[in-house]
Design a protein around this motif. Sequence first.
Motif, PDB file in Angstrom:
ATOM      1  N   CYS A 117      -1.150  -8.991  -1.327  1.00 49.10           N
ATOM      2  CA  CYS A 117      -1.128  -7.763  -2.124  1.00 49.10           C
ATOM      3  C   CYS A 117       0.255  -7.515  -2.721  1.00 49.10           C
ATOM      4  O   CYS A 117       0.372  -7.102  -3.884  1.00 49.10           O
ATOM      5  CB  CYS A 117      -1.566  -6.576  -1.274  1.00 49.10           C
ATOM      6  N   ASP A 164      -2.674  -2.545  -3.986  1.00 52.69           N
ATOM      7  CA  ASP A 164      -2.362  -1.601  -2.913  1.00 52.69           C
ATOM      8  C   ASP A 164      -3.294  -1.775  -1.724  1.00 52.69           C
ATOM      9  O   ASP A 164      -3.316  -0.936  -0.815  1.00 52.69           O
ATOM     10  CB  ASP A 164      -2.409  -0.155  -3.426  1.00 52.69           C
ATOM     11  N   GLY A 165      -4.054  -2.846  -1.693  1.00 52.76           N
ATOM     12  CA  GLY A 165      -4.959  -3.133  -0.585  1.00 52.76           C
ATOM     13  C   GLY A 165      -6.177  -3.887  -1.087  1.00 52.76           C
ATOM     14  O   GLY A 165      -6.305  -4.190  -2.276  1.00 52.76           O
ATOM     15  N   GLU A 194      -4.114  -9.348   8.725  1.00 55.08           N
ATOM     16  CA  GLU A 194      -3.440  -8.191   8.123  1.00 55.08           C
ATOM     17  C   GLU A 194      -2.144  -8.614   7.434  1.00 55.08           C
ATOM     18  O   GLU A 194      -1.811  -8.120   6.349  1.00 55.08           O
ATOM     19  CB  GLU A 194      -3.150  -7.140   9.198  1.00 55.08           C
ATOM     20  N   VAL A 222      -3.055 -10.348   4.171  1.00 49.34           N
ATOM     21  CA  VAL A 222      -3.446  -9.351   3.169  1.00 49.34           C
ATOM     22  C   VAL A 222      -2.210  -8.673   2.593  1.00 49.34           C
ATOM     23  O   VAL A 222      -2.083  -8.516   1.370  1.00 49.34           O
ATOM     24  CB  VAL A 222      -4.413  -8.320   3.781  1.00 49.34           C
ATOM     25  N   ASP A 223      -1.292  -8.279   3.453  1.00 44.60           N
ATOM     26  CA  ASP A 223      -0.082  -7.597   2.980  1.00 44.60           C
ATOM     27  C   ASP A 223       0.731  -8.500   2.052  1.00 44.60           C
ATOM     28  O   ASP A 223       1.236  -8.045   1.008  1.00 44.60           O
ATOM     29  CB  ASP A 223       0.783  -7.166   4.165  1.00 44.60           C
TER      30      ASP A 223
END
Length: 352
Positions: free
Chosen positions: A286, A292-293, A279, A282-283
Amino acid sequence: MVGTIAVGDKDRLDLDKLGAWMTANVPGYAGPLTYAKFAGGQSNPTYRLDTPERAYVLRRKPFGPILPSAHAVDREYRVIAGLHPTGFQVPRPYGLCEDAAVIGSAFYVMEMVEGRTIWDGAMPDATPPERNAHYEAMVDTLAALHNTDYAAAGLGEYGKPGNYFERQVGRWTKQYRAAETEHMESVERLIEWLPRTLPEQTRTSIVHGDYRIDNMIFAAPNSNGAEPKVIAVLDWELSTLGDPLADFSYLLMSWVTEPEGRSGVLGMTGPETGIPTIEQVVDRYCAATGRDGVPDLNWYFAYNLFRLTGIVQGIKKRIIDGTASSAQAEKTVAKIHGLADAAWGFAVKAGA
């Protein structure tokens, strides 16, 4: 590339012809020339070339019969030559030779980048802050690649238009069929399922195609320890223009792969180790690329493992044909059924 080894008879180069080519094509070259073969790599044989003043790297196509569109050293050279002037971290390109009469196959020469290669994603000798900084550097470097203006780099025609995954699924299906040596039910299911469930492509970028921790060189340690800086990304054989989520999801495969002494870090993330969670990765990606995801990743994981199955099947065929380049080839091929089954497992998670 795990060090160098003596060059075996089947991998020898004609140093007289190579030296003459380098004299004519590589600025600043001055012999005499010696060479050794890097021990790693199963696709394009790679050599270290040494002169009294400088070291170079040579990558060539394998000698003997090869699959169509595989081992495209000309494409590797083209993307490196396009990216280097932009400041992206690739070795300096010196020249491409497509005349097989020189050493027996097409090849290119680039600079030898001195630094550290990290072979184990667990980084057992690092502290948690060091691990975290290195993983952040990997993510940031990939984001920088995907943010590169490929047209300004002269790579506007480097890939075909249309859905990248549609092309890739078709390509790897053909490559698998061309190298097929036995029936594998999981692969047959994937060949039927993947084309029916292609995700929409919303962005186009340069795609490396094999972006993982051991395909980059980090800066050598300084007085403060290991520096978390990527100074060169290597092995561009599978690069093209395409969907950046192909690269990003391939990097994320490490987070769903059991630790095996290579890139797998499943179950090893968090503050205790310093390896960021999926996670967090990914953040960070992005934020760096303005997303935005990301979509559900299971389809992408199924695709990536299907592609790896096709690559390993090609290695298996080269073993049978007697052209496999690495002593590790047979060990790699032994994993092919597990790769195919794991790919289908992610397909099931994606709704197959």
